[in-house]
Design a protein around this motif. Structure first.
Motif, short mmCIF file in Angstrom:
data_model
loop_
_atom_site.label_atom_id
_atom_site.label_comp_id
_atom_site.label_asym_id
_atom_site.label_seq_id
_atom_site.Cartn_x
_atom_site.Cartn_y
_atom_site.Cartn_z
N VAL A 127 -5.34 -9.82 -6.67
CA VAL A 127 -4.37 -8.71 -6.56
C VAL A 127 -3.31 -8.94 -7.62
O VAL A 127 -2.75 -10.04 -7.72
CB VAL A 127 -3.68 -8.68 -5.17
N THR A 128 -3.07 -7.91 -8.43
CA THR A 128 -1.94 -7.98 -9.38
C THR A 128 -1.14 -6.69 -9.24
O THR A 128 -1.71 -5.64 -8.91
CB THR A 128 -2.40 -8.09 -10.84
N VAL A 129 0.15 -6.80 -9.44
CA VAL A 129 1.00 -5.61 -9.28
C VAL A 129 1.81 -5.36 -10.56
O VAL A 129 2.19 -6.32 -11.24
CB VAL A 129 1.97 -5.78 -8.08
N PRO A 130 2.09 -4.10 -10.87
CA PRO A 130 2.93 -3.81 -12.03
C PRO A 130 4.42 -3.94 -11.72
O PRO A 130 5.25 -4.02 -12.62
CB PRO A 130 2.59 -2.35 -12.36
N LYS A 131 4.77 -3.93 -10.43
CA LYS A 131 6.17 -3.97 -10.00
C LYS A 131 6.25 -4.73 -8.66
O LYS A 131 5.29 -4.68 -7.89
CB LYS A 131 6.68 -2.55 -9.69
N THR A 132 7.36 -5.38 -8.41
CA THR A 132 7.55 -5.97 -7.08
C THR A 132 8.76 -5.36 -6.37
O THR A 132 8.96 -5.60 -5.19
CB THR A 132 7.77 -7.50 -7.18
N LEU A 133 9.56 -4.60 -7.13
CA LEU A 133 10.84 -4.11 -6.59
C LEU A 133 10.84 -2.59 -6.46
O LEU A 133 10.55 -1.88 -7.44
CB LEU A 133 11.98 -4.57 -7.51
N PHE A 134 11.21 -2.10 -5.29
CA PHE A 134 11.27 -0.66 -5.02
C PHE A 134 12.60 -0.42 -4.33
O PHE A 134 12.69 -0.51 -3.10
CB PHE A 134 10.08 -0.24 -4.15
N GLY A 135 13.66 -0.18 -5.11
CA GLY A 135 15.00 -0.06 -4.53
C GLY A 135 15.41 -1.39 -3.92
O GLY A 135 15.49 -2.41 -4.61
N ARG B 175 0.84 -1.22 0.00
CA ARG B 175 0.00 0.00 0.00
C ARG B 175 0.87 1.25 0.00
O ARG B 175 0.54 2.25 -0.62
CB ARG B 175 -0.92 0.02 1.23
N LYS B 176 1.99 1.20 0.70
CA LYS B 176 2.88 2.38 0.73
C LYS B 176 3.55 2.59 -0.63
O LYS B 176 3.64 3.70 -1.13
CB LYS B 176 3.95 2.18 1.82
N MET B 177 4.01 1.48 -1.23
CA MET B 177 4.78 1.59 -2.47
C MET B 177 3.88 1.85 -3.69
O MET B 177 4.25 2.60 -4.58
CB MET B 177 5.60 0.31 -2.71
N ILE B 178 2.76 1.14 -3.75
CA ILE B 178 1.85 1.29 -4.90
C ILE B 178 0.41 1.42 -4.38
O ILE B 178 -0.37 0.47 -4.42
CB ILE B 178 1.98 0.11 -5.92
N PRO B 179 0.09 2.64 -3.89
CA PRO B 179 -1.21 2.82 -3.23
C PRO B 179 -2.41 2.58 -4.15
O PRO B 179 -3.50 2.28 -3.66
CB PRO B 179 -1.19 4.28 -2.75
N ASP B 180 -2.21 2.66 -5.47
CA ASP B 180 -3.34 2.47 -6.39
C ASP B 180 -3.80 1.01 -6.47
O ASP B 180 -4.91 0.73 -6.90
CB ASP B 180 -2.95 2.85 -7.83
N VAL B 181 -2.91 0.09 -6.11
CA VAL B 181 -3.26 -1.33 -6.26
C VAL B 181 -4.14 -1.76 -5.08
O VAL B 181 -3.77 -1.59 -3.93
CB VAL B 181 -1.98 -2.21 -6.29
N GLU B 182 -5.30 -2.29 -5.42
CA GLU B 182 -6.21 -2.75 -4.37
C GLU B 182 -6.63 -4.19 -4.63
O GLU B 182 -6.68 -4.63 -5.78
CB GLU B 182 -7.47 -1.89 -4.37
N ALA B 183 -6.98 -4.89 -3.55
CA ALA B 183 -7.52 -6.25 -3.73
C ALA B 183 -8.94 -6.11 -4.28
O ALA B 183 -9.72 -5.31 -3.77
CB ALA B 183 -7.53 -6.97 -2.38
N ARG B 184 -9.24 -6.86 -5.35
CA ARG B 184 -10.60 -6.82 -5.95
C ARG B 184 -11.33 -8.11 -5.60
O ARG B 184 -10.78 -9.21 -5.77
CB ARG B 184 -10.50 -6.70 -7.48
N TYR B 185 -12.56 -7.97 -5.15
CA TYR B 185 -13.38 -9.14 -4.80
C TYR B 185 -13.80 -9.83 -6.10
O TYR B 185 -14.31 -9.18 -7.02
CB TYR B 185 -14.58 -8.67 -3.99
N ALA B 186 -13.61 -11.17 -6.16
CA ALA B 186 -13.86 -11.90 -7.41
C ALA B 186 -15.34 -12.27 -7.60
O ALA B 186 -15.70 -12.83 -8.63
CB ALA B 186 -13.01 -13.17 -7.42
N GLY B 187 -16.18 -12.02 -6.59
CA GLY B 187 -17.61 -12.32 -6.75
C GLY B 187 -18.04 -13.62 -6.10
O GLY B 187 -19.22 -13.96 -6.11
N TYR B 188 -17.10 -14.36 -5.55
CA TYR B 188 -17.47 -15.59 -4.87
C TYR B 188 -16.52 -15.87 -3.71
O TYR B 188 -15.47 -15.22 -3.59
CB TYR B 188 -17.54 -16.78 -5.84
N VAL B 189 -16.95 -16.77 -2.84
CA VAL B 189 -16.17 -17.08 -1.64
C VAL B 189 -15.87 -18.58 -1.63
O VAL B 189 -16.51 -19.36 -2.35
CB VAL B 189 -16.94 -16.71 -0.35
N ALA B 190 -14.90 -18.96 -0.82
CA ALA B 190 -14.64 -20.39 -0.59
C ALA B 190 -15.07 -20.71 0.83
O ALA B 190 -14.53 -20.15 1.78
CB ALA B 190 -13.16 -20.70 -0.76
#
Ligand SMILES: Cc1cc2nc3c(=O)[nH]c(=O)nc-3n(C[C@H](O)[C@H](O)[C@H](O)COP(=O)(O)OP(=O)(O)OC[C@H]3O[C@@H](n4cnc5c(N)ncnc54)[C@H](O)[C@@H]3O)c2cc1C
Length: 382
Positions: free
Chosen positions: A297-305, A158-173
């Motif tokens: 959740v998908t991210v465009p980057k995993t590395l920040f320095g 959240r600190k590094m890429i605040p725009d990325v959010e977990a999206r609910y897929a519409g179903y539960v397990a």
């Protein structure tokens, strides 16, 4: 002695679950000085139930002298439809373990002095090639590398890429386990030695397989029968199903033992209407089903320095892939291999790790999406 230079290479890891422990094991084997900070103070509460054994995790345990990991096995699969009958059999051997067994095997591979329970990482900052992690007690841990393995709700992501959010897929397990000794004999005989799948009348599907007992025992009579039922839940209903019996609203899953009785009763009634009678009987026999919302959740980057996201902090993949723990193990092995081959050039190693993480994470995410879409095409009408 560190592998890469004449001084210690230090690593701070946030999160002491599967991804954090995989990294602690591989990086320690390399010679790094590692400290894991896990915010949960006591023993880790079991969050998952059954897990399909994957080569990536077995490879990591074997190559690093960790384990053994207890597992059960079956000869093949059984495919059922909701109307009943014995279904279709397919030869396909498979092995299964449990979230607790994985956690215990990995934790045994990390000495206590490298693992701090009840220690929350609040934030991180970098100066030059040193990362400072501020901890919940106000102290600061400095290191050459920070690995964020703090799960799907990662504060570091959240600190590094605040725009990325977990999206609910519409179903539960919905998940549940039954001690083998409590399983009626007709169900035991039906499910034994098979990985069983059933389509559900209201869309979604259910699956069941045997896993080790809660103490890791795998002998017949000591195992548990594990089931997962994927069920559509409208987003407007999420607050209702994520509120536990004490009135506490959880973010994404209900811990075992906290599901309100009225929700359990409703689940059991719907199972009788919608799934194969033997599967419905499993739901009915289970005292404490618990729930996990399916998130993407998908991210465009995993590395920040010198800060690297890993495990569910980077990508959260759908459970149909049976790939969450395999991905965590794969990423930890990739990082250790890259650091070893790049020797002193840590930043080059981190960049190549990020490339492989993005490739693997995106591919697994897309695969999970395709499986989820196939199985959840029909909407719930019950
Ligand atoms: C309910 C549930 C069931 C699942 N079932 C399966 C399954 O059957 N098969 C499968 O392959 N995968 C399953 N998964 C996914 C699998 O568990 C994960 O993909 C895998 O364990 C990797 O997770 P992780 O270690 O990255 O994150 P997590 O397991 O979520 O661990 C993150 C850890 O970080 C800690 N933490 C969080 N914030 C901080 C902080 N600020 N400071 C310090 N510590 C922090 C948390 O307490 C937690 O222990 C399941 C996940 C859930 C939630």
């Amino acid at each position: 002695m560190s592998w890469h230079a004449d001084r210690d290479f230090t690593v701070t890891i946030s999160g002491g679950s599967v991804a954090g422990l995989c990294n602690a094991i591989t990086l320690r084997k390399l010679g790094a000085t590692v400290r894991v900070h896990e915010r949960v103070p006591g023993p880790m509460m079991a969050r998952g139930a059954g897990i399909v054994v994957q080569n990536e995790l077995m490879g990591l345990l074997e190559q690093n002298g960790a384990g053994p990991l207890p597992f059960t096995s079956c000869r093949g699969r059984r495919y059922l439809n909701s109307d009943g009958g014995d279904g279709v059999l397919q030869e396909m051997p498979q092995e299964f373990t449990s979230w607790e067994a994985i956690q215990a095997a990995l934790r045994a591979g990390v000495p206590n002095e490298c693992y701090r329970a009840g220690s929350e990482v609040v934030t991180v900052s970098q100066t030059g090639s040193r990362v400072s992690a501020t901890l919940g007690d106000g102290s600061v841990a400095e290191s050459d590398l920070f690995v964020a393995a703090d799960g799907s709700g990662s504060a570091i992501r959240r600190k590094m890429i605040p725009d990325v959010e977990a999206r609910y897929a519409g179903y539960v397990a919905w998940r549940g386990t039954l001690d083998e000794s409590n399983v009626p004999s007709d169900l035991l005989a039906f499910f034994d030695d098979r990985f069983t799948f059933s389509e559900a009348r209201n869309g979604g599907h259910m699956l069941a397989y045997f896993i080790p007992g809660s103490d890791g025992a795998v002998a017949a009579g000591s195992r548990r029968l594990n089931w997962v039922w994927y069920v559509h839940v409208d987003p407007t209903e999420l607050t209702n199903v994520l509120t536990d019996k004490n009135g506490i609203r959880h973010r994404s899953s209900l811990p075992r033992g906290t599901t309100p009785e009225r929700i359990i009763a409703d689940l059991k009634a719907r199972a009788l209407r919608n799934i194969h009678p033997k599967m419905a009987a499993l739901v009915s026999e289970t005292r404490d089903p618990f729930l996990q919302t399916i998130l993407d959740v998908t991210v465009p980057k995993t590395l920040f320095g010198r800060v690297l996201l890993t495990g569910d902090a980077a990508f959260v993949v759908r459970p149909h892939t049976a790939g969450g723990t395999a991905k965590a193990a794969y990423e930890a092995s990739v990082l250790a291999r890259a650091l070893k081959s790049a020797r002193a050039n840590v930043d080059v190693a981190l960049q190549s790790t990020e490339r492989l993480q993005l490739e693997y994470g995106n591919a697994l995410y897309q695969y999970g999406l395709a499986l989820g879409n196939r199985w959840s095409r029909e909407r719930s009408t019950d």
